[in-house]
Design a protein around this motif. Structure first.
Motif, PDB file in Angstrom:
ATOM      1  N   VAL A 155       0.828  -1.212   0.000  1.00  0.00           N
ATOM      2  CA  VAL A 155       0.000   0.000   0.000  1.00  0.00           C
ATOM      3  C   VAL A 155       0.858   1.256   0.000  1.00  0.00           C
ATOM      4  O   VAL A 155       0.465   2.291  -0.560  1.00  0.00           O
ATOM      5  N   GLU A 156       2.046   1.176   0.608  1.00  0.00           N
ATOM      6  CA  GLU A 156       2.913   2.351   0.664  1.00  0.00           C
ATOM      7  C   GLU A 156       3.286   2.864  -0.732  1.00  0.00           C
ATOM      8  O   GLU A 156       3.625   4.024  -0.891  1.00  0.00           O
ATOM      9  N   PHE A 157       3.206   2.018  -1.746  1.00  0.00           N
ATOM     10  CA  PHE A 157       3.506   2.455  -3.110  1.00  0.00           C
ATOM     11  C   PHE A 157       2.508   3.503  -3.602  1.00  0.00           C
ATOM     12  O   PHE A 157       2.840   4.315  -4.466  1.00  0.00           O
ATOM     13  N   VAL A 158       1.278   3.462  -3.069  1.00  0.00           N
ATOM     14  CA  VAL A 158       0.259   4.409  -3.523  1.00  0.00           C
ATOM     15  C   VAL A 158      -0.186   5.348  -2.409  1.00  0.00           C
ATOM     16  O   VAL A 158      -1.143   6.096  -2.572  1.00  0.00           O
ATOM     17  N   ARG A 159       0.508   5.319  -1.278  1.00  0.00           N
ATOM     18  CA  ARG A 159       0.184   6.212  -0.163  1.00  0.00           C
ATOM     19  C   ARG A 159       1.202   7.341  -0.119  1.00  0.00           C
ATOM     20  O   ARG A 159       2.407   7.105  -0.217  1.00  0.00           O
ATOM     21  N   VAL A 160       0.727   8.557   0.051  1.00  0.00           N
ATOM     22  CA  VAL A 160       1.620   9.703   0.115  1.00  0.00           C
ATOM     23  C   VAL A 160       2.351   9.693   1.457  1.00  0.00           C
ATOM     24  O   VAL A 160       1.707   9.595   2.515  1.00  0.00           O
ATOM     25  N   PRO A 161       3.679   9.772   1.462  1.00  0.00           N
ATOM     26  CA  PRO A 161       4.411   9.759   2.740  1.00  0.00           C
ATOM     27  C   PRO A 161       4.186  11.047   3.517  1.00  0.00           C
ATOM     28  O   PRO A 161       3.740  12.061   2.963  1.00  0.00           O
ATOM     29  N   ASP A 162       4.486  11.018   4.798  1.00  0.00           N
ATOM     30  CA  ASP A 162       4.365  12.218   5.624  1.00  0.00           C
ATOM     31  C   ASP A 162       5.200  13.339   5.018  1.00  0.00           C
ATOM     32  O   ASP A 162       6.361  13.136   4.643  1.00  0.00           O
ATOM     33  N   SER A 163       4.594  14.522   4.944  1.00  0.00           N
ATOM     34  CA  SER A 163       5.227  15.636   4.228  1.00  0.00           C
ATOM     35  C   SER A 163       6.579  16.016   4.811  1.00  0.00           C
ATOM     36  O   SER A 163       7.485  16.427   4.091  1.00  0.00           O
ATOM     37  N   GLN A 164       6.743  15.871   6.131  1.00  0.00           N
ATOM     38  CA  GLN A 164       8.003  16.275   6.747  1.00  0.00           C
ATOM     39  C   GLN A 164       9.130  15.288   6.470  1.00  0.00           C
ATOM     40  O   GLN A 164      10.304  15.616   6.633  1.00  0.00           O
ATOM     41  N   LEU A 165       8.768  14.069   6.047  1.00  0.00           N
ATOM     42  CA  LEU A 165       9.782  13.056   5.742  1.00  0.00           C
ATOM     43  C   LEU A 165       9.966  12.852   4.254  1.00  0.00           C
ATOM     44  O   LEU A 165      11.096  12.751   3.770  1.00  0.00           O
ATOM     45  N   GLY A 166       8.849  12.765   3.524  1.00  0.00           N
ATOM     46  CA  GLY A 166       8.940  12.492   2.096  1.00  0.00           C
ATOM     47  C   GLY A 166       9.496  11.102   1.841  1.00  0.00           C
ATOM     48  O   GLY A 166       9.412  10.198   2.675  1.00  0.00           O
ATOM     49  N   TYR A 167      10.085  10.920   0.665  1.00  0.00           N
ATOM     50  CA  TYR A 167      10.697   9.643   0.312  1.00  0.00           C
ATOM     51  C   TYR A 167      12.132   9.605   0.821  1.00  0.00           C
ATOM     52  O   TYR A 167      12.819  10.632   0.859  1.00  0.00           O
ATOM     53  N   LEU A 168      12.594   8.435   1.212  1.00  0.00           N
ATOM     54  CA  LEU A 168      13.894   8.290   1.860  1.00  0.00           C
ATOM     55  C   LEU A 168      14.999   7.988   0.858  1.00  0.00           C
ATOM     56  O   LEU A 168      14.753   7.410  -0.205  1.00  0.00           O
ATOM     57  N   TYR A 169      16.205   8.364   1.243  1.00  0.00           N
ATOM     58  CA  TYR A 169      17.437   8.006   0.520  1.00  0.00           C
ATOM     59  C   TYR A 169      17.452   8.497  -0.932  1.00  0.00           C
ATOM     60  O   TYR A 169      18.024   7.859  -1.815  1.00  0.00           O
ATOM     61  N   GLY A 170      16.789   9.634  -1.172  1.00  0.00           N
ATOM     62  CA  GLY A 170      16.803  10.212  -2.506  1.00  0.00           C
ATOM     63  C   GLY A 170      15.973   9.459  -3.525  1.00  0.00           C
ATOM     64  O   GLY A 170      16.061   9.740  -4.720  1.00  0.00           O
ATOM     65  N   SER A 171      15.177   8.513  -3.066  1.00  0.00           N
ATOM     66  CA  SER A 171      14.345   7.739  -3.989  1.00  0.00           C
ATOM     67  C   SER A 171      13.042   8.487  -4.252  1.00  0.00           C
ATOM     68  O   SER A 171      12.757   9.526  -3.667  1.00  0.00           O
ATOM     69  N   HIS A 172      12.228   7.917  -5.119  1.00  0.00           N
ATOM     70  CA  HIS A 172      10.907   8.465  -5.402  1.00  0.00           C
ATOM     71  C   HIS A 172       9.813   7.453  -5.054  1.00  0.00           C
ATOM     72  O   HIS A 172       8.699   7.564  -5.551  1.00  0.00           O
ATOM     73  N   TRP A 173      10.178   6.483  -4.173  1.00  0.00           N
ATOM     74  CA  TRP A 173       9.190   5.472  -3.846  1.00  0.00           C
ATOM     75  C   TRP A 173       9.368   4.860  -2.462  1.00  0.00           C
ATOM     76  O   TRP A 173       8.405   4.352  -1.876  1.00  0.00           O
ATOM     77  N   PHE A 174      10.563   4.922  -1.879  1.00  0.00           N
ATOM     78  CA  PHE A 174      10.823   4.231  -0.610  1.00  0.00           C
ATOM     79  C   PHE A 174      10.460   5.138   0.568  1.00  0.00           C
ATOM     80  O   PHE A 174      10.989   6.243   0.706  1.00  0.00           O
ATOM     81  N   THR A 175       9.546   4.665   1.420  1.00  0.00           N
ATOM     82  CA  THR A 175       9.022   5.475   2.520  1.00  0.00           C
ATOM     83  C   THR A 175       9.470   4.935   3.877  1.00  0.00           C
ATOM     84  O   THR A 175       9.985   3.815   3.984  1.00  0.00           O
ATOM     85  N   MET A 176       9.219   5.728   4.905  1.00  0.00           N
ATOM     86  CA  MET A 176       9.506   5.284   6.269  1.00  0.00           C
ATOM     87  C   MET A 176       8.681   4.052   6.611  1.00  0.00           C
ATOM     88  O   MET A 176       9.155   3.125   7.279  1.00  0.00           O
ATOM     89  N   GLY A 177       7.406   4.020   6.155  1.00  0.00           N
ATOM     90  CA  GLY A 177       6.580   2.840   6.414  1.00  0.00           C
ATOM     91  C   GLY A 177       7.182   1.582   5.828  1.00  0.00           C
ATOM     92  O   GLY A 177       7.166   0.522   6.448  1.00  0.00           O
ATOM     93  N   MET A 178       7.734   1.686   4.615  1.00  0.00           N
ATOM     94  CA  MET A 178       8.391   0.534   4.002  1.00  0.00           C
ATOM     95  C   MET A 178       9.604   0.110   4.810  1.00  0.00           C
ATOM     96  O   MET A 178       9.836  -1.092   5.041  1.00  0.00           O
ATOM     97  N   GLN A 179      10.387   1.079   5.235  1.00  0.00           N
ATOM     98  CA  GLN A 179      11.608   0.773   5.983  1.00  0.00           C
ATOM     99  C   GLN A 179      11.286   0.037   7.275  1.00  0.00           C
ATOM    100  O   GLN A 179      11.976  -0.916   7.648  1.00  0.00           O
ATOM    101  N   LEU A 180      10.223   0.448   7.957  1.00  0.00           N
ATOM    102  CA  LEU A 180       9.854  -0.193   9.207  1.00  0.00           C
ATOM    103  C   LEU A 180       9.240  -1.571   8.985  1.00  0.00           C
ATOM    104  O   LEU A 180       9.237  -2.405   9.897  1.00  0.00           O
ATOM    105  N   CYS A 181       8.731  -1.822   7.776  1.00  0.00           N
ATOM    106  CA  CYS A 181       8.128  -3.131   7.476  1.00  0.00           C
ATOM    107  C   CYS A 181       9.172  -4.197   7.145  1.00  0.00           C
ATOM    108  O   CYS A 181       8.894  -5.394   7.286  1.00  0.00           O
ATOM    109  N   VAL A 182      10.336  -3.788   6.688  1.00  0.00           N
ATOM    110  CA  VAL A 182      11.364  -4.762   6.304  1.00  0.00           C
ATOM    111  C   VAL A 182      11.756  -5.661   7.482  1.00  0.00           C
ATOM    112  O   VAL A 182      11.736  -6.898   7.362  1.00  0.00           O
ATOM    113  N   PRO A 183      12.121  -5.103   8.659  1.00  0.00           N
ATOM    114  CA  PRO A 183      12.451  -5.999   9.780  1.00  0.00           C
ATOM    115  C   PRO A 183      11.257  -6.815  10.252  1.00  0.00           C
ATOM    116  O   PRO A 183      11.419  -7.940  10.726  1.00  0.00           O
TER     117      PRO A 183
END
Length: 275
Positions: free
Chosen positions: A222-250
């Motif tokens: 779902v994170e692929f189609v959910r807008v990330p929090d405005s203060q964080l945006g996408y991580l690591y200079g990407s245009h798709w990887f979000t904080m929610g995704m990062q927390l889901c990996v572990p």
């Protein structure tokens, strides 16, 4: 094109007392988890005393609220320049009425609560965790409905026929109703799978692992189609990887490991010699 109904976030107002829909959704989630827990406690392979689901719920409520709030402060409470707000306003963590809860923080809080509960009752942690894992998706379902009622956490623009215009969004483009996607996947679908699996005896830890693995998979998608929090945006200079995704990996990795260990223990026990 659908338009999100501009629902007043306050459900009931009695003088200075304001009851928000989001809070009611939390209460409904806790009540539903308790009711389902009372049913599950009666199953022969579970066989919990009648009062135990309610006692566990009390611990988990504290874990959800405290962990969810602390998690939000740690993971998401940043200003647009990327500065952690807690350093600037230390009392922010106590301002629950301002909103801001993190599922991943709530998960950590509930794990701690279950550890304390299991220790006090001298139960296996995995017995407690497996019991709670089956019930948790109902609370996730009502929580995401609360997000939808508030018109928050909307998705990216879309041309799909069910795209919805959210009145609090920065534009009038139809967007993915990502709150409903999460309510359906993390709530209804996850609950149906875990409830079905839980109707039969399983190795301890297997249901907990399945919960982590499936939730992480659904949330990541779902994170692929959910807008990330405005203060964080996408991580690591990407245009798709979000904080929610990062927390889901572990979560995904731990879930897969727990399932593997649970069935490995079961296989080892079945091969053990009988004395």
């Amino acid at each position: 094109m659908l338009v999100h109904p501009d629902i007043d976030p306050i459900a009931v107002k009695l003088g200075p007392l304001k009851v928000h829909w989001y809070g009611l959704m939390y209460l409904l989630g806790f009540w539903g988890a308790w009711a389902l827990g009372m049913v599950r406690a009666k199953w022969p392979h579970v066989n919990w005393p009648r009062e135990r689901p309610g006692d566990l719920l009390f611990y988990c409520v504290l874990g959800v609220i405290l962990g969810g709030r602390i998690g939000y402060i740690l993971f998401y409470a940043y200003d647009p320049q990327g500065h952690w707000l807690e350093w600037q306003e230390p009392l922010t963590i106590f301002r629950i009425w301002d909103g801001g809860m993190s599922f991943h923080g709530g998960l950590v809080g509930v794990i701690v609560a279950m550890m304390i509960f299991a220790r006090q009752l001298r139960l296996s942690f995995w017995e407690v965790a497996d019991f709670a894992a089956v019930l948790t998706p109902f609370g996730l379902f009502t929580g995401r409905l609360g997000n939808f009622i508030n018109g928050e956490l909307w998705g990216a623009p879309t041309s799909l026929p069910w795209g919805m215009v959210f009145q609090h969004a920065p534009d009038t483009l139809p967007r993915h109703p990502s709150q409903l996607y999460e309510a359906g996947l993390e709530g209804l679908v996850l609950f149906a799978i875990l409830w079905w699996v839980g109707t039969k005896p399983t190795p301890r830890g297997a249901i907990s692992g399945l919960f982590l693995l499936l939730y992480a998979s659904f949330r990541f998608a779902v994170e692929f189609v959910r807008v990330p929090d405005s203060q964080l945006g996408y991580l690591y200079g990407s245009h798709w990887f979000t904080m929610g995704m990062q927390l889901c990996v572990p979560m995904f990795l731990c879930g897969a490991a727990f399932i593997w260990m649970a069935y490995r223990r079961q296989a080892g026990a079945s091969r053990a010699p009988v004395s």
